[in-house]
Design an enzyme around this catalytic site. Sequence first.
Site, PDB file in Angstrom:
ATOM      1  N   SER A   1       1.054  -9.657  -0.039  1.00 21.50           N
ATOM      2  CA  SER A   1       0.744  -8.227  -0.069  1.00 21.50           C
ATOM      3  C   SER A   1       0.900  -7.514   1.263  1.00 21.50           C
ATOM      4  CB  SER A   1      -0.687  -8.022  -0.580  1.00 21.50           C
ATOM      5  OG  SER A   1      -1.618  -8.717   0.237  1.00 21.50           O
TER       6      SER A   1
ATOM      7  N   LYS B   1       0.809  -1.218   0.000  1.00 15.62           N
ATOM      8  CA  LYS B   1       0.000   0.000   0.000  1.00 15.62           C
ATOM      9  C   LYS B   1       0.848   1.277   0.000  1.00 15.62           C
ATOM     10  CE  LYS B   1      -4.431  -1.199   0.161  1.00 15.62           C
ATOM     11  NZ  LYS B   1      -5.462  -0.635  -0.737  1.00 15.62           N
TER      12      LYS B   1
END
Length: 514
Positions: free
Chosen positions: A315, A62
């Site tokens: 992720s 992110k």
Amino acid sequence: MKKIYSFSHAPCPAEYLRAALRSHVYEVAQITPLQIMNKLSERLENTILVKREDRQPVHSFKLRGAYAMISSLNETQKSSGVITASAGNHAQGVAFSATRLGITSLIVMPINTADIKIDAVRDFGGKPLLCGANFDEAKIKAMYLADKHQLTFIPPFDHPTVIAGQGTLAMELLQQDAHLDRIFVPVGGGGLAAGVSVLIKHLMPQIKVIGVESAESASLCAALSAGMPVWLHKVGVFAEGVAVRCVGNETFRLCQEYLDDVITVDNDAICAAIKDLFEDVRAIAEPSGALALAGMKKYIQRYAIRGERLAHVLSGANINFHELRYISERCELGEQREALMAITIPEKKGSFLEFYKILGNRSVTEFNYRFNGSKNVCIFIGIRLKHGRSERNTIVQEILANGFHVVDLSDDEMAKLHVRYMVGARLFQPLQERIFSFEFPEAPGALLKFLHTLGANWNISLFHYRNHGTDYGRVLAGFELSNQKESEFKEYLSKLGYEWHDVTTNPVFEVFLN
């Protein structure tokens, strides 16, 4: 260069590529390793590679999108400050990015956000503001404050500049291994999947890109089915990093055009993938971080893929430590390495030995029952498997062939979540009873509210609650309840305001608790 953070048009692949190439993300982001998973590669007969985005400074991809967006703001926007709404990795990416650029950041987080995430935002220089019971309520507050104080809202996924920032990951993948056959990416709001797929298909269209969603929050699948983004009535929060009720408009446009396929996986499969990552590369992934691997494994099995080079994105690794207890309990089921069954045997000496002989050399992982004076007793048993579902079916047939009654509970959520901890709590006298499951935000006072609302008015005959370190608590409760009082009772449930289901007819209740 014309900046693409305006929604005045839908950027083409070439514009996304130029934006990714000229992005400033590497002022803060790392080029993360693409690491081989040797054990899993051998087991699955493919070359399995993991893109280690848990190695970023905020332990999540992110950071790429957040920094790309914030660094592209003009001086007036930077001087006014930024704001976002997030309970997880995006919040930390915004706080880290803003601080690095000397910009103030306000992060609106749901009130039930884990302390570890609130502390992380504060440590990265952001100012956390707790508001709302969930992400959607927090976002409403953030948008209001953005307008009131002239702050720039940094969206978590649905913005071209954010998407282009996430797309830098695709360029790294191609530089690290240009011979990949397929890439698996997790999907929540769709920012990463959109960024990776549009760049991969523009540069090397022969590589397949597959999105992976949690079955509890499959907003992209719902959108693809409807032909447009749609709102899910409810999403599960186990894989909270992808717990998004509606995929973005721009992310949907790109995913619909450039993703080759989408697959969904359940929580047990995610838990098994977390274990695989730990055993192979010693990474401790958060549930959404292991989502792509869970989908890859399911895809390999479904389409009998062999001899390919397959990459997946780890992720994120911002996990609540207490959640690992739940994960460790469920990973064996997700990998089809354990079966849970209810077996009825005669209540007499030697019965267990007689039954155990049927299992042969198989290991028993769990065995629960309680003497109750009846002629027959039902035991709750866990059995270690070597050959997955096919072996489960074989065991069931062998048990039936030897005259015992068996119920396979391996796919029964109520059995896995509650009843395995409650076996033996049976009634010794008739009772008019109904059983309900409840879900409520894991916040201070939530359980007390539950007991105050129902416990003071209705006789609770059964109760099970277990904190798994997630954002939502789950309760299984029984109530002494006549048919005449049922409608009045359900009025109380409406006042309670928690998600509830009547599970009285669930077979596992009839077997063990009735």
